[in-house]
Design a protein around this motif. Sequence first.
Motif, PDB file in Angstrom:
ATOM      1  N   LEU A  25      39.319  28.185  43.147  1.00 26.41           N
ATOM      2  CA  LEU A  25      40.154  28.878  44.125  1.00 26.41           C
ATOM      3  C   LEU A  25      39.259  29.133  45.329  1.00 26.41           C
ATOM      4  CD1 LEU A  25      42.174  31.478  41.989  1.00 26.41           C
ATOM      5  CD2 LEU A  25      43.004  29.378  43.053  1.00 26.41           C
ATOM      6  N   THR A  26      39.248  28.183  46.249  1.00 22.85           N
ATOM      7  CA  THR A  26      38.319  28.197  47.378  1.00 22.85           C
ATOM      8  C   THR A  26      39.044  27.818  48.664  1.00 22.85           C
ATOM      9  OG1 THR A  26      37.742  25.872  47.074  1.00 22.85           O
ATOM     10  CG2 THR A  26      36.404  27.501  45.866  1.00 22.85           C
ATOM     11  N   PHE A  50      49.706  34.834  35.779  1.00 23.20           N
ATOM     12  CA  PHE A  50      48.716  33.796  36.033  1.00 23.20           C
ATOM     13  C   PHE A  50      47.504  34.088  35.151  1.00 23.20           C
ATOM     14  CE2 PHE A  50      50.830  33.582  40.271  1.00 23.20           C
ATOM     15  CZ  PHE A  50      51.210  32.250  40.225  1.00 23.20           C
ATOM     16  N   ASP A  51      47.173  33.159  34.279  1.00 20.00           N
ATOM     17  CA  ASP A  51      45.979  33.272  33.444  1.00 20.00           C
ATOM     18  C   ASP A  51      44.825  32.670  34.246  1.00 20.00           C
ATOM     19  OD1 ASP A  51      43.900  33.074  31.622  1.00 20.00           O
ATOM     20  OD2 ASP A  51      45.211  32.504  29.972  1.00 20.00           O
ATOM     21  N   LEU A  52      43.858  33.491  34.599  1.00 19.51           N
ATOM     22  CA  LEU A  52      42.759  33.080  35.466  1.00 19.51           C
ATOM     23  C   LEU A  52      41.509  32.661  34.710  1.00 19.51           C
ATOM     24  CD1 LEU A  52      43.136  35.928  38.127  1.00 19.51           C
ATOM     25  CD2 LEU A  52      44.106  33.617  38.202  1.00 19.51           C
ATOM     26  N   ALA A  53      41.584  32.596  33.387  1.00 21.00           N
ATOM     27  CA  ALA A  53      40.394  32.294  32.582  1.00 21.00           C
ATOM     28  C   ALA A  53      39.753  30.968  32.966  1.00 21.00           C
ATOM     29  CB  ALA A  53      40.748  32.294  31.093  1.00 21.00           C
ATOM     30  N   GLY A  54      40.545  29.999  33.416  1.00 22.03           N
ATOM     31  CA  GLY A  54      40.025  28.683  33.752  1.00 22.03           C
ATOM     32  C   GLY A  54      39.527  28.535  35.176  1.00 22.03           C
ATOM     33  N   VAL A  55      39.502  29.625  35.932  1.00 22.41           N
ATOM     34  CA  VAL A  55      38.999  29.562  37.309  1.00 22.41           C
ATOM     35  C   VAL A  55      37.471  29.537  37.254  1.00 22.41           C
ATOM     36  CG1 VAL A  55      38.879  30.715  39.544  1.00 22.41           C
ATOM     37  CG2 VAL A  55      41.022  30.703  38.261  1.00 22.41           C
ATOM     38  N   GLU A  56      36.919  28.398  37.617  1.00 26.39           N
ATOM     39  CA  GLU A  56      35.468  28.205  37.525  1.00 26.39           C
ATOM     40  C   GLU A  56      34.719  28.693  38.752  1.00 26.39           C
ATOM     41  OE1 GLU A  56      35.475  24.018  36.969  1.00 26.39           O
ATOM     42  OE2 GLU A  56      36.073  24.155  34.873  1.00 26.39           O
ATOM     43  N   ARG A  57      35.369  28.617  39.919  1.00 29.25           N
ATOM     44  CA  ARG A  57      34.751  29.056  41.171  1.00 29.25           C
ATOM     45  C   ARG A  57      35.801  29.706  42.037  1.00 29.25           C
ATOM     46  NH1 ARG A  57      32.461  23.691  43.389  1.00 29.25           N
ATOM     47  NH2 ARG A  57      34.504  23.960  44.279  1.00 29.25           N
ATOM     48  N   ALA A  58      35.357  30.649  42.852  1.00 34.28           N
ATOM     49  CA  ALA A  58      36.256  31.294  43.806  1.00 34.28           C
ATOM     50  C   ALA A  58      35.440  31.793  44.984  1.00 34.28           C
ATOM     51  CB  ALA A  58      37.003  32.447  43.150  1.00 34.28           C
ATOM     52  N   LEU A  65      44.182  34.367  48.297  1.00 28.29           N
ATOM     53  CA  LEU A  65      45.324  33.759  47.607  1.00 28.29           C
ATOM     54  C   LEU A  65      45.892  34.711  46.555  1.00 28.29           C
ATOM     55  CD1 LEU A  65      47.173  31.317  47.035  1.00 28.29           C
ATOM     56  CD2 LEU A  65      45.438  30.561  45.395  1.00 28.29           C
ATOM     57  N   LEU A  66      45.028  35.354  45.807  1.00 24.36           N
ATOM     58  CA  LEU A  66      45.497  36.313  44.792  1.00 24.36           C
ATOM     59  C   LEU A  66      46.276  37.451  45.448  1.00 24.36           C
ATOM     60  CD1 LEU A  66      42.383  36.553  42.440  1.00 24.36           C
ATOM     61  CD2 LEU A  66      44.394  35.087  42.208  1.00 24.36           C
ATOM     62  N   ILE A  67      45.808  37.891  46.604  1.00 26.04           N
ATOM     63  CA  ILE A  67      46.504  38.950  47.342  1.00 26.04           C
ATOM     64  C   ILE A  67      47.840  38.432  47.871  1.00 26.04           C
ATOM     65  CG2 ILE A  67      46.387  40.439  49.386  1.00 26.04           C
ATOM     66  CD1 ILE A  67      43.287  40.483  48.859  1.00 26.04           C
ATOM     67  N   PRO A  86      38.014  35.959  35.280  1.00 22.29           N
ATOM     68  CA  PRO A  86      36.601  35.798  34.945  1.00 22.29           C
ATOM     69  C   PRO A  86      35.730  36.822  35.677  1.00 22.29           C
ATOM     70  CG  PRO A  86      37.409  33.906  36.196  1.00 22.29           C
ATOM     71  CD  PRO A  86      38.559  34.828  35.982  1.00 22.29           C
ATOM     72  N   GLU A  87      34.571  37.044  35.144  1.00 21.27           N
ATOM     73  CA  GLU A  87      33.667  38.062  35.692  1.00 21.27           C
ATOM     74  C   GLU A  87      33.373  37.825  37.177  1.00 21.27           C
ATOM     75  OE1 GLU A  87      31.575  41.245  36.504  1.00 21.27           O
ATOM     76  OE2 GLU A  87      32.680  40.990  34.638  1.00 21.27           O
ATOM     77  N   HIS A  88      33.190  36.579  37.584  1.00 23.83           N
ATOM     78  CA  HIS A  88      32.861  36.335  38.993  1.00 23.83           C
ATOM     79  C   HIS A  88      34.009  36.754  39.921  1.00 23.83           C
ATOM     80  CE1 HIS A  88      35.195  32.497  39.353  1.00 23.83           C
ATOM     81  NE2 HIS A  88      34.864  32.370  38.083  1.00 23.83           N
ATOM     82  N   LEU A  89      35.241  36.619  39.489  1.00 25.98           N
ATOM     83  CA  LEU A  89      36.372  37.101  40.286  1.00 25.98           C
ATOM     84  C   LEU A  89      36.430  38.626  40.277  1.00 25.98           C
ATOM     85  CD1 LEU A  89      39.526  34.856  39.685  1.00 25.98           C
ATOM     86  CD2 LEU A  89      38.519  35.513  41.853  1.00 25.98           C
ATOM     87  N   GLN A  90      36.175  39.220  39.127  1.00 23.06           N
ATOM     88  CA  GLN A  90      36.168  40.677  39.039  1.00 23.06           C
ATOM     89  C   GLN A  90      35.081  41.268  39.930  1.00 23.06           C
ATOM     90  OE1 GLN A  90      36.512  42.390  35.038  1.00 23.06           O
ATOM     91  NE2 GLN A  90      37.093  40.346  34.329  1.00 23.06           N
ATOM     92  N   ALA A  91      33.901  40.647  39.933  1.00 25.63           N
ATOM     93  CA  ALA A  91      32.799  41.130  40.768  1.00 25.63           C
ATOM     94  C   ALA A  91      33.157  41.023  42.248  1.00 25.63           C
ATOM     95  CB  ALA A  91      31.527  40.338  40.466  1.00 25.63           C
ATOM     96  N   MET A  92      33.747  39.914  42.643  1.00 24.00           N
ATOM     97  CA  MET A  92      34.150  39.733  44.036  1.00 24.00           C
ATOM     98  C   MET A  92      35.192  40.784  44.425  1.00 24.00           C
ATOM     99  SD  MET A  92      35.633  36.330  45.994  1.00 24.00           S
ATOM    100  CE  MET A  92      34.954  35.340  44.709  1.00 24.00           C
ATOM    101  N   ALA A  93      36.115  41.051  43.535  1.00 24.53           N
ATOM    102  CA  ALA A  93      37.144  42.057  43.805  1.00 24.53           C
ATOM    103  C   ALA A  93      36.531  43.447  43.943  1.00 24.53           C
ATOM    104  CB  ALA A  93      38.197  42.037  42.705  1.00 24.53           C
TER     105      ALA A  93
END
Length: 109
Positions: A25-26, A50-58, A65-67, A86-93
Amino acid sequence: MSRTEQPGSFELAQTTGGHACRGALTFATAPQALKQTAGLFKDGGTALCFDLAGVERADSAGMALLIEWLRLAQEADIRLRYAHPPEHLQAMARVSGLAECLSPDPITD
Protein backbone atom coordinates in the motif's frame (compact mmCIF):
# COMPACT_ATOMS: atom_id res chain seq x y z
CA MET A 1 4.71 -13.11 -2.40
CA SER A 2 3.16 -15.32 -5.05
CA ARG A 3 4.78 -15.82 -8.43
CA THR A 4 2.02 -13.86 -10.17
CA GLU A 5 2.24 -10.95 -7.76
CA GLN A 6 4.66 -8.28 -8.94
CA PRO A 7 6.93 -6.53 -6.42
CA GLY A 8 5.17 -3.41 -5.28
CA SER A 9 1.77 -4.66 -6.40
CA PHE A 10 -1.54 -4.71 -4.56
CA GLU A 11 -3.99 -7.59 -4.64
CA LEU A 12 -7.45 -7.90 -3.14
CA ALA A 13 -9.05 -11.29 -2.60
CA GLN A 14 -12.53 -11.98 -1.31
CA THR A 15 -12.55 -14.18 1.79
CA THR A 16 -15.26 -15.63 3.98
CA GLY A 17 -14.93 -12.76 6.43
CA GLY A 18 -14.34 -9.91 4.00
CA HIS A 19 -11.44 -8.96 1.75
CA ALA A 20 -7.76 -9.82 2.15
CA CYS A 21 -5.27 -7.15 1.12
CA ARG A 22 -1.90 -8.41 -0.10
CA GLY A 23 1.27 -6.71 -1.22
CA ALA A 24 2.07 -3.02 -0.95
CA LEU A 25 0.00 0.00 0.00
CA THR A 26 2.27 2.72 -1.36
CA PHE A 27 2.33 5.75 -3.65
CA ALA A 28 2.71 3.31 -6.54
CA THR A 29 -0.27 1.11 -5.61
CA ALA A 30 -2.74 3.32 -3.70
CA PRO A 31 -4.52 4.68 -6.82
CA GLN A 32 -5.00 1.13 -8.17
CA ALA A 33 -6.16 -0.11 -4.76
CA LEU A 34 -8.69 2.72 -4.45
CA LYS A 35 -10.04 2.03 -7.93
CA GLN A 36 -10.19 -1.71 -7.24
CA THR A 37 -12.10 -1.26 -3.98
CA ALA A 38 -14.42 1.66 -4.87
CA GLY A 39 -17.31 -0.63 -5.82
CA LEU A 40 -17.28 -2.29 -2.40
CA PHE A 41 -18.63 0.91 -0.90
CA LYS A 42 -21.49 1.09 -3.41
CA ASP A 43 -22.86 -2.45 -3.32
CA GLY A 44 -25.46 -1.76 -0.63
CA GLY A 45 -23.78 -3.72 2.15
CA THR A 46 -23.76 -2.58 5.76
CA ALA A 47 -20.40 -4.01 6.86
CA LEU A 48 -16.99 -4.37 5.29
CA CYS A 49 -13.78 -5.90 6.59
CA PHE A 50 -10.31 -5.52 5.13
CA ASP A 51 -7.80 -8.07 6.43
CA LEU A 52 -4.45 -6.26 6.35
CA ALA A 53 -2.27 -9.19 7.44
CA GLY A 54 -0.88 -9.57 3.91
CA VAL A 55 0.25 -5.95 3.57
CA GLU A 56 4.01 -6.26 3.27
CA ARG A 57 4.85 -2.57 2.79
CA ALA A 58 3.10 0.72 3.32
CA ASP A 59 3.91 4.41 3.20
CA SER A 60 1.99 7.63 3.80
CA ALA A 61 -0.09 7.04 0.66
CA GLY A 62 -1.12 3.66 2.06
CA MET A 63 -2.13 5.30 5.32
CA ALA A 64 -4.08 7.92 3.34
CA LEU A 65 -5.87 5.10 1.51
CA LEU A 66 -6.97 3.55 4.81
CA ILE A 67 -8.35 6.93 5.86
CA GLU A 68 -10.09 7.33 2.49
CA TRP A 69 -11.72 3.91 2.94
CA LEU A 70 -12.99 5.09 6.33
CA ARG A 71 -14.44 8.21 4.70
CA LEU A 72 -16.12 6.21 1.93
CA ALA A 73 -17.56 3.80 4.48
CA GLN A 74 -18.94 6.62 6.58
CA GLU A 75 -20.55 8.25 3.53
CA ALA A 76 -22.14 4.91 2.55
CA ASP A 77 -23.23 4.15 6.13
CA ILE A 78 -21.05 1.03 6.17
CA ARG A 79 -19.38 -0.31 9.28
CA LEU A 80 -15.72 -0.73 8.31
CA ARG A 81 -13.29 -2.95 10.18
CA TYR A 82 -9.56 -3.45 9.67
CA ALA A 83 -8.42 -6.91 10.76
CA HIS A 84 -4.87 -7.98 11.54
CA PRO A 85 -3.00 -4.75 10.76
CA PRO A 86 0.72 -5.58 10.64
CA GLU A 87 3.04 -3.95 13.14
CA HIS A 88 4.59 -1.62 10.56
CA LEU A 89 1.15 -0.16 9.76
CA GLN A 90 0.31 0.14 13.45
CA ALA A 91 3.61 1.94 14.10
CA MET A 92 2.99 4.35 11.22
CA ALA A 93 -0.50 5.04 12.54
CA ARG A 94 0.81 5.70 16.06
CA VAL A 95 3.53 8.08 14.84
CA SER A 96 0.99 9.92 12.67
CA GLY A 97 -1.53 10.22 15.49
CA LEU A 98 -3.90 7.95 13.54
CA ALA A 99 -3.79 4.81 15.68
CA GLU A 100 -7.56 5.00 16.11
CA CYS A 101 -7.95 4.39 12.34
CA LEU A 102 -6.63 0.86 12.79
CA SER A 103 -8.72 0.02 15.82
CA PRO A 104 -10.89 -3.08 15.37
CA ASP A 105 -14.04 -1.04 14.73
CA PRO A 106 -13.08 2.56 13.94
CA ILE A 107 -16.63 3.50 12.93
CA THR A 108 -19.22 2.61 15.51
CA ASP A 109 -22.27 4.28 13.96
